[in-house]
Scaffold this motif. Sequence first.
Motif, short mmCIF file in Angstrom:
data_model
loop_
_atom_site.label_atom_id
_atom_site.label_comp_id
_atom_site.label_asym_id
_atom_site.label_seq_id
_atom_site.Cartn_x
_atom_site.Cartn_y
_atom_site.Cartn_z
N ARG A 38 8.29 -13.42 12.49
CA ARG A 38 7.83 -13.67 11.13
C ARG A 38 8.99 -14.07 10.24
O ARG A 38 10.14 -13.73 10.51
CB ARG A 38 7.12 -12.43 10.56
CG ARG A 38 7.99 -11.23 10.30
CD ARG A 38 7.11 -10.04 9.88
NE ARG A 38 7.90 -8.86 9.55
CZ ARG A 38 7.36 -7.67 9.29
NH1 ARG A 38 6.04 -7.50 9.34
NH2 ARG A 38 8.15 -6.64 8.98
N VAL A 48 9.25 -9.74 15.90
CA VAL A 48 8.22 -8.75 15.61
C VAL A 48 7.78 -8.02 16.88
O VAL A 48 7.79 -6.79 16.93
CB VAL A 48 6.98 -9.41 14.95
CG1 VAL A 48 5.86 -8.39 14.77
CG2 VAL A 48 7.36 -10.02 13.61
N VAL A 64 7.46 -2.30 12.62
CA VAL A 64 6.05 -2.48 12.95
C VAL A 64 5.57 -1.53 14.04
O VAL A 64 4.38 -1.52 14.37
CB VAL A 64 5.74 -3.94 13.35
CG1 VAL A 64 6.26 -4.91 12.29
CG2 VAL A 64 6.31 -4.29 14.71
N PHE A 68 1.47 -2.34 14.76
CA PHE A 68 1.14 -3.63 15.37
C PHE A 68 1.02 -3.48 16.87
O PHE A 68 1.74 -2.69 17.49
CB PHE A 68 2.23 -4.66 15.06
CG PHE A 68 2.31 -5.12 13.63
CD1 PHE A 68 1.65 -4.46 12.60
CD2 PHE A 68 3.08 -6.23 13.30
CE1 PHE A 68 1.73 -4.88 11.29
CE2 PHE A 68 3.18 -6.68 12.00
CZ PHE A 68 2.52 -6.00 11.00
N MET A 83 -2.67 -6.20 13.69
CA MET A 83 -1.82 -5.62 12.64
C MET A 83 -2.66 -4.65 11.82
O MET A 83 -3.62 -5.06 11.16
CB MET A 83 -1.25 -6.72 11.75
CG MET A 83 -0.51 -7.79 12.53
SD MET A 83 0.32 -9.00 11.46
CE MET A 83 -1.10 -9.73 10.64
N LEU A 86 -1.35 -2.47 7.07
CA LEU A 86 -0.46 -3.50 6.55
C LEU A 86 0.16 -3.09 5.22
O LEU A 86 -0.47 -2.39 4.41
CB LEU A 86 -1.20 -4.82 6.40
CG LEU A 86 -1.41 -5.56 7.73
CD1 LEU A 86 -2.52 -6.59 7.61
CD2 LEU A 86 -0.12 -6.23 8.17
N ASP A 90 5.04 -6.73 4.85
CA ASP A 90 4.64 -7.50 6.02
C ASP A 90 4.29 -8.95 5.66
O ASP A 90 4.04 -9.77 6.56
CB ASP A 90 3.43 -6.86 6.70
CG ASP A 90 3.73 -5.50 7.29
OD1 ASP A 90 2.88 -4.60 7.16
OD2 ASP A 90 4.81 -5.33 7.88
N TYR A 94 3.81 -15.95 10.13
CA TYR A 94 3.92 -15.40 11.48
C TYR A 94 3.84 -16.53 12.49
O TYR A 94 2.95 -17.38 12.43
CB TYR A 94 2.81 -14.39 11.72
CG TYR A 94 3.08 -13.06 11.05
CD1 TYR A 94 2.98 -12.93 9.67
CD2 TYR A 94 3.47 -11.95 11.78
CE1 TYR A 94 3.25 -11.73 9.04
CE2 TYR A 94 3.73 -10.74 11.16
CZ TYR A 94 3.62 -10.64 9.79
OH TYR A 94 3.90 -9.45 9.17
#
Length: 122
Positions: A38, A48, A64, A68, A83, A86, A90, A94
């Motif tokens: 991301r 990520v 994450v 995630f 995800m 959130l 974030d 992506y």
Amino acid sequence: QVQLAESGGGLVQAGGSLRLSCAASGRPLRSFALAWFRQAPGKGRIFVAAITWSGDTTWYADPVKGRFTISRDDAKNTVYLQMNSLKPEDTAVYYCAADLIRVGVTYEYDYWGQGTQVTVSS
């Protein structure tokens, strides 16, 4: 060669969920290790999550972990990023990435999608 196309981004409130998809074309996805990155506004692209060819091993960036989940469906030629919980931090574009040889926490993936915007409002 493989072409990657992300989808599923959008605007969501903090605490909400989104599932990103990345569909591959041109070559079977099972040949590739896969990852998500991301890039937030004004910042560099960061790792990520990643998953091996078989899907038996995954990696996550610390921010994450526990929220995630990366997964793959080779029958559908698609990799996903679920995800949950959130946060405004974030918010980013992506990108999915693929490589025939490299796997895990590396920025050297050979193939990249165009990205999908995720915006999390507070």
